[in-house]
Write an enzyme that holds these catalytic residues in place. Structure first.
Site, short mmCIF file in Angstrom:
data_model
loop_
_atom_site.label_atom_id
_atom_site.label_comp_id
_atom_site.label_asym_id
_atom_site.label_seq_id
_atom_site.Cartn_x
_atom_site.Cartn_y
_atom_site.Cartn_z
N GLY A 47 -77.21 11.53 0.56
CA GLY A 47 -77.20 10.39 -0.34
C GLY A 47 -76.42 10.77 -1.57
O GLY A 47 -75.31 11.30 -1.47
N GLU A 48 -77.00 10.58 -2.72
CA GLU A 48 -76.33 10.91 -3.98
C GLU A 48 -77.25 11.88 -4.73
O GLU A 48 -78.33 11.49 -5.17
CB GLU A 48 -76.11 9.61 -4.76
N SER A 49 -76.81 13.12 -4.84
CA SER A 49 -77.72 14.16 -5.33
C SER A 49 -78.18 13.92 -6.78
O SER A 49 -79.31 14.26 -7.13
CB SER A 49 -77.09 15.55 -5.18
N CYS A 79 -76.73 17.67 3.30
CA CYS A 79 -75.69 17.14 2.40
C CYS A 79 -76.19 17.05 0.96
O CYS A 79 -76.39 18.08 0.32
CB CYS A 79 -75.16 15.82 2.95
N ARG A 106 -70.07 20.35 -5.12
CA ARG A 106 -70.15 18.96 -4.66
C ARG A 106 -68.77 18.42 -4.31
O ARG A 106 -67.77 18.85 -4.88
CB ARG A 106 -70.74 18.07 -5.75
N ILE A 135 -69.66 13.78 5.15
CA ILE A 135 -69.37 12.60 4.31
C ILE A 135 -69.44 13.03 2.84
O ILE A 135 -70.52 13.36 2.35
CB ILE A 135 -70.38 11.46 4.57
N ARG A 136 -68.29 13.02 2.17
CA ARG A 136 -68.23 13.51 0.77
C ARG A 136 -69.10 14.75 0.60
O ARG A 136 -69.96 14.83 -0.28
CB ARG A 136 -68.64 12.41 -0.21
N HIS A 172 -74.43 15.99 8.55
CA HIS A 172 -75.51 15.03 8.81
C HIS A 172 -75.95 14.98 10.28
O HIS A 172 -75.56 14.04 10.99
CB HIS A 172 -75.02 13.63 8.43
N GLU A 174 -78.56 13.87 11.45
CA GLU A 174 -79.31 12.62 11.69
C GLU A 174 -78.38 11.46 12.05
O GLU A 174 -78.85 10.41 12.47
CB GLU A 174 -80.17 12.28 10.46
N1 GLN Z 1 -71.34 13.53 -2.51
C1 GLN Z 1 -72.76 13.45 -2.52
C2 GLN Z 1 -73.33 14.24 -3.70
O1 GLN Z 1 -72.64 15.00 -4.33
C3 GLN Z 1 -73.35 13.96 -1.20
C4 GLN Z 1 -72.88 13.10 -0.06
C5 GLN Z 1 -73.82 12.98 1.09
O2 GLN Z 1 -75.01 13.29 0.98
N2 GLN Z 1 -73.33 12.46 2.19
O3 GLN Z 1 -74.46 14.09 -4.01
#
Ligand code: GLN
Length: 199
Positions: A47-49, A79, A106, A135-136, A172, A174
């Site tokens: 997600g977004e840390s 992630c 990150r 993903i990112r 990921h 999942e």
């Molecule tokens: N880019 C997100 C972060 O820095 C992590 C991306 C992800 O969990 N798929 O939090």
């Protein structure tokens, strides 16, 4: 029956829950400290840390989780989850939970290669390569001496590791059909699976 918690404040927790249910595991979505009672392991999803870190503090989950993991509860960060449990985030002001001795960076692949997929050899999962979805994604920049490297990219960049009962992956599992990474975590958490699937 053993219950596994999935931190459900932000990110792709639903996919982890689905995977665990598919394996016949009882799942608890964790939003408040009381949801951690009776869980034998916790997954922190992607997600977004920054958001996950803030919400964990807001709901007073951070210290409870740190205490439980220091007391032996297995945890797996995927992630953003890997960022949140790390020791240090390079060039970022955010304070992670320091549950595993590694430094992470990150969004390490930049905007050009936002997302990609790759088959990785993970010896802990057997001979068949694991299809990893990034993903990112973050990368691991430093592994402490107690940390076991589980897999890296072709250029040697580490992307999954384990220290005791703390597991991390920059990708990921999942989001795939392959249950082997979840099984590895469930083994750490002492969950016995009735074998419904070959893998
Ligand atoms: N880019 C997100 C972060 O820095 C992590 C991306 C992800 O969990 N798929 O939090």
């Amino acid at each position: 029956m053993t219950k596994i918690g999935v931190l459900a404040v932000q990110g792709d927790f639903a996919e982890h829950c689905q995977m665990l249910k598919r394996l016949g595991v009882e799942v608890m979505e964790v939003r408040l400290p009381k949801h951690l009672e009776g869980v034998s392991g916790l997954i922190i999803p992607g997600g977004e840390s920054t958001t996950i870190t803030k919400l964990m503090r807001l709901y007073e989950l951070t210290d409870v989780i740190i205490g439980r993991v220091r007391g032996g509860m297995p945890i797996w960060g995927t992630c953003a989850g890997m960022i949140v449990v790390s020791h240090h985030i390079v060039e970022d002001g955010m304070q992670p939970m320091d549950l595993i001795d590694l430094d992470v960076r990150r969004n390490a692949f930049g905007r050009q290669v936002d997302s990609f997929e790759m088959d990785l050899s993970v010896s802990a999962l057997g001979e068949v390569p694991f299809h990893a979805v990034f993903i990112r994604a973050p990368i691991i920049e430093r592994l402490g001496p107690q940390v076991e490297l589980l897999t890296s990219l072709d250029d040697g960049t580490p992307v999954a590791a384990r220290q005791g009962k703390v597991l991390v992956s920059a990708f990921h599992p999942e989001l795939t059909e392959d249950t082997r990474f979840h099984r590895l975590f469930l083994k750490l958490a002492g969950v016995e699976l009735k074998d419904r699937e070959s893998h």
